[in-house]
Write a protein that holds these residues in place. Sequence first.
Motif, short mmCIF file in Angstrom:
data_model
loop_
_atom_site.label_atom_id
_atom_site.label_comp_id
_atom_site.label_asym_id
_atom_site.label_seq_id
_atom_site.Cartn_x
_atom_site.Cartn_y
_atom_site.Cartn_z
N GLY A 123 -3.69 13.78 6.42
CA GLY A 123 -3.57 12.50 5.76
C GLY A 123 -2.37 11.73 6.28
O GLY A 123 -1.38 12.31 6.72
N PHE A 124 -2.50 10.41 6.20
CA PHE A 124 -1.41 9.52 6.59
C PHE A 124 -1.20 8.50 5.48
O PHE A 124 -2.14 7.81 5.10
N ILE A 125 0.01 8.44 4.99
CA ILE A 125 0.38 7.37 4.07
C ILE A 125 1.14 6.35 4.92
O ILE A 125 2.17 6.66 5.51
N VAL A 126 0.58 5.18 4.99
CA VAL A 126 1.19 4.10 5.77
C VAL A 126 1.87 3.21 4.75
O VAL A 126 1.23 2.58 3.91
N ILE A 127 3.22 3.21 4.81
CA ILE A 127 3.99 2.55 3.76
C ILE A 127 5.13 1.75 4.36
O ILE A 127 5.76 2.19 5.32
N ARG A 128 5.33 0.56 3.82
CA ARG A 128 6.43 -0.29 4.29
C ARG A 128 7.75 0.41 4.02
O ARG A 128 7.93 1.02 2.97
N ASP A 129 8.67 0.28 4.95
CA ASP A 129 9.97 0.94 4.81
C ASP A 129 10.98 0.00 4.16
O ASP A 129 11.93 -0.43 4.77
N VAL A 130 10.72 -0.32 2.89
CA VAL A 130 11.67 -1.11 2.10
C VAL A 130 12.17 -0.23 0.98
O VAL A 130 11.44 0.61 0.45
N GLU A 131 13.42 -0.41 0.63
CA GLU A 131 14.04 0.38 -0.43
C GLU A 131 13.79 1.88 -0.27
O GLU A 131 13.46 2.59 -1.21
N ASN A 132 13.90 2.35 0.98
CA ASN A 132 13.76 3.77 1.30
C ASN A 132 12.39 4.35 0.93
O ASN A 132 12.27 5.52 0.63
N VAL A 134 9.76 5.01 2.78
CA VAL A 134 9.31 6.04 3.70
C VAL A 134 10.04 7.35 3.40
O VAL A 134 9.42 8.40 3.27
N LYS A 135 11.36 7.27 3.26
CA LYS A 135 12.14 8.47 2.99
C LYS A 135 11.75 9.09 1.64
O LYS A 135 11.58 10.31 1.54
N ARG A 136 11.56 8.26 0.61
CA ARG A 136 11.14 8.77 -0.70
C ARG A 136 9.77 9.44 -0.62
O ARG A 136 9.52 10.47 -1.23
N SER A 137 8.89 8.85 0.17
CA SER A 137 7.54 9.39 0.32
C SER A 137 7.56 10.72 1.07
O SER A 137 6.81 11.64 0.74
N ILE A 138 8.42 10.82 2.08
CA ILE A 138 8.56 12.08 2.81
C ILE A 138 9.09 13.15 1.87
O ILE A 138 8.61 14.29 1.86
N LYS A 139 10.05 12.81 1.03
CA LYS A 139 10.57 13.76 0.04
C LYS A 139 9.47 14.19 -0.92
O LYS A 139 9.36 15.36 -1.28
N ALA A 140 8.62 13.25 -1.33
CA ALA A 140 7.52 13.58 -2.23
C ALA A 140 6.54 14.53 -1.55
O ALA A 140 6.05 15.49 -2.17
N SER A 141 6.26 14.29 -0.27
CA SER A 141 5.36 15.17 0.47
C SER A 141 5.95 16.57 0.60
O SER A 141 5.25 17.58 0.45
N ASN A 152 -0.17 18.64 4.59
CA ASN A 152 -0.84 18.06 5.77
C ASN A 152 -0.84 16.54 5.71
O ASN A 152 -1.74 15.90 6.26
N VAL A 153 0.15 15.97 5.03
CA VAL A 153 0.23 14.51 4.88
C VAL A 153 1.49 14.01 5.59
O VAL A 153 2.58 14.50 5.35
N PHE A 154 1.27 13.04 6.46
CA PHE A 154 2.35 12.40 7.20
C PHE A 154 2.64 11.04 6.58
O PHE A 154 1.75 10.40 6.04
N VAL A 155 3.89 10.63 6.69
CA VAL A 155 4.30 9.34 6.15
C VAL A 155 4.84 8.52 7.31
O VAL A 155 5.67 9.00 8.09
N ILE A 156 4.38 7.28 7.42
CA ILE A 156 4.75 6.46 8.55
C ILE A 156 4.73 4.99 8.14
O ILE A 156 3.95 4.60 7.27
N SER A 157 5.59 4.20 8.76
CA SER A 157 5.58 2.76 8.48
C SER A 157 4.45 2.10 9.28
O SER A 157 4.02 2.64 10.31
N PRO A 158 3.98 0.95 8.83
CA PRO A 158 2.93 0.25 9.58
C PRO A 158 3.35 -0.07 11.01
O PRO A 158 2.55 0.05 11.93
N GLU A 159 4.62 -0.46 11.18
CA GLU A 159 5.11 -0.80 12.51
C GLU A 159 5.07 0.41 13.44
O GLU A 159 4.67 0.30 14.61
#
Length: 178
Positions: A123-132, A134-141, A152-159
């Motif tokens: 899985g991929f969570i594509v999330i804007r990197d505002v107010e951390n 991406v980092k918060r989502s990686i911690k959640a994963s 098996n879930v990756f976190v990445i910004s749209p850019e």
Amino acid sequence: MRENEKVLREKIKEFGQKLGFEVEEEWTPEGLREEDRREVYIPKIDVVWYKRADPRFVNFLIIVNEKMKKKVNLNEKENLEILPKYKDINKDIVIGFELELSDRPSKYILGDIANLSRMCDYGFIVIRDVENLVKRSIKASRAFSILHGASNVFVISPEELEEIMDTLGEYDENEKTD
């Protein structure tokens, strides 16, 4: 849906097809589609890349499942819970994408992680990197993985995702011309 999300969805769909996958938007597993939305939460994955299962394999699973039901005297509507409703036996869902392009609380992201990790190989969570985010989502994963096994879930910004798809797309084009 905002214009930038539409554009990103289209790029993800096109890239998946370029890689040889079939693509579907707003995917829900077949087994959950028959559930009553008033009674049960029915997850949807924004975009999935999948391979179609061989119909002979699907029939094999159905026949074996029916034989097992008969052995324990279950009727047609009773379920053995061997073929999970959150999987689609007709499709091997290889990759799922959740597009979260607005601020989301960590609990919401954990729901995405749970859905993606259970219903897709990756899985991929594509999330804007505002107010951390991406980092918060990686911690959640990571927390999900500690509590429930690898997500098996990756976190990445749209850019970042667009940059990777563009780079790999260019790489493929160079391979064809060499």
